[in-house]
Scaffold this active site. Structure first.
Site, PDB file in Angstrom:
ATOM      1  N   GLU A 191      40.888  40.812  49.071  1.00  0.00           N
ATOM      2  CA  GLU A 191      40.953  39.342  49.054  1.00  0.00           C
ATOM      3  C   GLU A 191      42.344  38.774  49.354  1.00  0.00           C
ATOM      4  O   GLU A 191      42.885  37.992  48.582  1.00  0.00           O
ATOM      5  CB  GLU A 191      40.447  38.819  47.701  1.00  0.00           C
TER       6      GLU A 191
ATOM      7  N   GLU B 245      29.967  44.876  47.119  1.00  0.00           N
ATOM      8  CA  GLU B 245      29.828  44.224  45.811  1.00  0.00           C
ATOM      9  C   GLU B 245      28.560  43.372  45.809  1.00  0.00           C
ATOM     10  O   GLU B 245      28.618  42.147  45.810  1.00  0.00           O
ATOM     11  CB  GLU B 245      31.047  43.337  45.519  1.00  0.00           C
TER      12      GLU B 245
HETATM   13  O1  G3I Z   1      40.635  43.750  29.514  1.00  0.00           O
HETATM   14  C1  G3I Z   1      40.227  42.641  28.735  1.00  0.00           C
HETATM   15  C2  G3I Z   1      39.752  43.123  27.436  1.00  0.00           C
HETATM   16  O2  G3I Z   1      40.835  43.710  26.768  1.00  0.00           O
HETATM   17  C3  G3I Z   1      39.171  41.944  26.654  1.00  0.00           C
HETATM   18  O3  G3I Z   1      38.607  42.431  25.471  1.00  0.00           O
HETATM   19  C4  G3I Z   1      38.102  41.229  27.476  1.00  0.00           C
HETATM   20  C5  G3I Z   1      37.575  39.995  26.789  1.00  0.00           C
HETATM   21  O4  G3I Z   1      36.698  39.297  27.654  1.00  0.00           O
HETATM   22  O5  G3I Z   1      38.651  40.840  28.698  1.00  0.00           O
HETATM   23  C6  G3I Z   1      39.065  41.961  29.439  1.00  0.00           C
HETATM   24  O6  G3I Z   1      39.462  41.711  30.736  1.00  0.00           O
HETATM   25  C7  G3I Z   1      38.515  41.139  31.628  1.00  0.00           C
HETATM   26  C8  G3I Z   1      38.024  42.188  32.619  1.00  0.00           C
HETATM   27  O7  G3I Z   1      37.231  41.573  33.594  1.00  0.00           O
HETATM   28  C9  G3I Z   1      37.236  43.319  31.966  1.00  0.00           C
HETATM   29  O8  G3I Z   1      36.071  42.812  31.394  1.00  0.00           O
HETATM   30  C10 G3I Z   1      39.226  40.017  32.348  1.00  0.00           C
HETATM   31  O9  G3I Z   1      39.523  38.998  31.422  1.00  0.00           O
HETATM   32  C11 G3I Z   1      38.381  39.485  33.468  1.00  0.00           C
HETATM   33  O10 G3I Z   1      39.148  38.585  34.237  1.00  0.00           O
HETATM   34  C12 G3I Z   1      37.932  40.625  34.366  1.00  0.00           C
HETATM   35  O11 G3I Z   1      37.084  40.076  35.328  1.00  0.00           O
HETATM   36  C13 G3I Z   1      36.835  40.901  36.460  1.00  0.00           C
HETATM   37  C14 G3I Z   1      37.323  40.151  37.721  1.00  0.00           C
HETATM   38  O12 G3I Z   1      36.950  40.879  38.874  1.00  0.00           O
HETATM   39  C15 G3I Z   1      38.843  40.010  37.759  1.00  0.00           C
HETATM   40  O13 G3I Z   1      39.459  41.252  37.912  1.00  0.00           O
HETATM   41  C16 G3I Z   1      35.337  41.130  36.542  1.00  0.00           C
HETATM   42  O14 G3I Z   1      34.931  41.951  35.448  1.00  0.00           O
HETATM   43  C17 G3I Z   1      34.996  41.851  37.851  1.00  0.00           C
HETATM   44  O15 G3I Z   1      33.606  41.929  38.002  1.00  0.00           O
HETATM   45  C18 G3I Z   1      35.555  41.025  39.009  1.00  0.00           C
HETATM   46  O16 G3I Z   1      35.280  41.720  40.179  1.00  0.00           O
HETATM   47  C19 G3I Z   1      35.677  41.044  41.376  1.00  0.00           C
HETATM   48  C20 G3I Z   1      36.177  42.115  42.327  1.00  0.00           C
HETATM   49  O17 G3I Z   1      37.210  42.860  41.744  1.00  0.00           O
HETATM   50  C21 G3I Z   1      36.627  41.481  43.655  1.00  0.00           C
HETATM   51  N1  G3I Z   1      35.594  40.648  44.211  1.00  0.00           N
HETATM   52  C22 G3I Z   1      35.022  39.619  43.338  1.00  0.00           C
HETATM   53  C23 G3I Z   1      34.521  40.283  42.046  1.00  0.00           C
HETATM   54  C24 G3I Z   1      33.856  39.263  41.140  1.00  0.00           C
HETATM   55  O18 G3I Z   1      34.787  38.310  40.711  1.00  0.00           O
END
Ligand code: G3I
Length: 395
Positions: free
Chosen positions: A201, A305
């Site tokens: 991205e 994805e």
């Molecule tokens: O690590 C913390 C954890 O310690 C805490 O307990 C928890 C509470 O909600 O949050 C955790 O982190 C989160 C993580 O996902 C793991 O669940 C982050 O806040 C959250 O921002 C993160 O979101 C991920 C997002 O990418 C950002 O990296 C989503 O799971 C994941 O599905 C999403 O995937 C992205 C791809 O990488 C790129 N393309 C789009 C796709 C969907 O947004």
């Protein structure tokens, strides 16, 4: 003898069954509807004109307790019917905490991607302090399950640790930070992780380069150097650029220009990841046009994805109906069909679902609204979408 037809998906959050159909018939009825001809078309198709063809139907039925769908037998799984690898982005911590998560993956999939554990905030939470526990768990699971591993992702504008966002240093120090990160991670899994989303991205929807910390500190050509660093660390790894281009034509054009430029310069890039976070209203025509343009680059094409929202308007009054499940199943079917028909075999890297059961989906975590975007229910039973996808992979 009783013939029973049923399709049931449970909503774990409230314990209610949101979809359940049961048909029972007597022996006489069974005789009339012989084994091969009773394709009880449980979920009849009431398609939107722009989304499905009239002949599209999803058939899910059970004969004497054995679940059958058109074109497959009861032993069929995603990986057994698909002509290319079928993957799921996974959370390795769920492998040990939810036995059905692991079982479903081992039964259905032959490729895994990492939803989050390779992202920089998780794998290098402190400067030089790498955390390998989750990524090791993921690759060990893949090894014992005979699955391919796709690493997502090395350089991303999001999910950065605080030490990076607050890093002070000149461009040389930033370059070193980026290079060291890429080469440490790729180097550790050399020969084990087959492929990487090297950069994820990098563009805005209008086709301009995203003003990420990487762009700001290192300039537009940081992307090319990421590919070079990854290639140095594992010359045999397949390197992908991954982007969310569906419905974003300017971004798509920019991605094409990028990959063609990298190719022209002889920089190792092997594939394009086409994220597919779509919904039941997304037009197949647009998807086909997008995918076709990536095919024209000659690179591998990975639907990297895939998830399909049933509640595209984020309605708080969402009701899961059979008609919606049918449209959902047909959309999965059509995505699989278009991948098979538009992408030549030699460029088919595979299709990856963005996690396994609905309860695991990022959409459940990021949106307060109800949705059921994946192939498996909260309790890992196969949904109509699963059968739709299977039909698209086979018919
Ligand atoms: O690590 C913390 C954890 O310690 C805490 O307990 C928890 C509470 O909600 O949050 C955790 O982190 C989160 C993580 O996902 C793991 O669940 C982050 O806040 C959250 O921002 C993160 O979101 C991920 C997002 O990418 C950002 O990296 C989503 O799971 C994941 O599905 C999403 O995937 C992205 C791809 O990488 C790129 N393309 C789009 C796709 C969907 O947004």
């Amino acid at each position: 003898m009783t013939t029973s037809t049923s399709a049931r998906v449970n909503n774990k959050s409230n314990g209610n069954s949101y979809f359940s159909l049961t048909v029972r018939s007597s022996r006489v009825a069974v005789m009339i509807t012989t084994f091969f001809s009773i394709a009880l078309n449980l979920i009849s198709c009431s398609p939107r004109a722009d989304s499905v063809q009239p002949e599209d139907t999803i058939e899910v039925y059970t004969i004497s307790g054995t679940r059958i769908t058109a074109g497959i037998d009861s032993n069929s799984t995603l990986k057994s019917v698909a002509p290319f690898p079928i993957g799921a982005a996974i959370n390795p911590r769920l492998l040990s905490s939810i036995p059905l998560y692991k079982e479903t993956l081992q039964r259905e999939y032959n490729s895994v991607s990492s939803e989050n554990c390779f992202k920089m905030n998780q794998i290098q939470p402190k400067a030089g302090g790498f955390y390998w526990k989750d990524t090791d768990a993921l690759v060990n699971f893949a090894k014992e399950s005979n699955m391919r591993v796709h690493g997502h992702t090395l350089i991303y504008y999001k999910s950065l640790p605080e030490w990076v966002t607050s890093f002070q240093g000149d461009s040389l120090a930033w370059e070193n930070l980026m290079k060291t990160h890429i080469q440490t991670v790729v180097g550790r899994y050399k020969g084990v992780v087959t492929s990487w989303d090297v950069v994820n991205e990098a563009f805005e929807d209008d086709g301009t380069l995203r003003r990420s910390v990487w762009y700001e500190k290192l300039g537009a050509d940081y992307i090319a150097r990421c590919f070079q660093y990854a290639h140095q660390a594992d010359p045999r790894a397949l390197l992908f650029y991954n982007e969310n281009v569906v419905g974003k034509p300017k971004k798509l054009t920019a991605v094409l220009a990028l990959v063609n430029n990298l190719k022209k310069r002889g920089i190792a890039i092997h594939g394009i990841g086409v994220q597919m976070h779509i919904n039941i209203n997304t037009s197949e025509e647009a998807l086909t046009t997008d995918v076709r343009q990536f095919v024209n680059t000659g690179l591998l094409v990975h639907i990297s994805e895939l998830d399909i929202r049933m509640n595209p308007t984020y309605s708080t009054n969402f009701t899961l109906t059979n008609a919606l499940q049918t449209r959902h199943a047909l959309k999965y079917k059509n995505v699989a069909k278009l991948y098979r028909s538009v992408v030549p075999k030699s460029q088919q890297f595979g299709i990856t679902n963005w996690n396994v059961g609905d309860a695991d989906s990022w959409l459940r975590k990021t949106s307060p609204c109800e949705d059921y975007p994946l192939l498996f229910s909260d309790n890992y039973s196969r949904k109509p979408a699963y059968y739709g996808f299977i039909q698209g992979l086979t018919n």
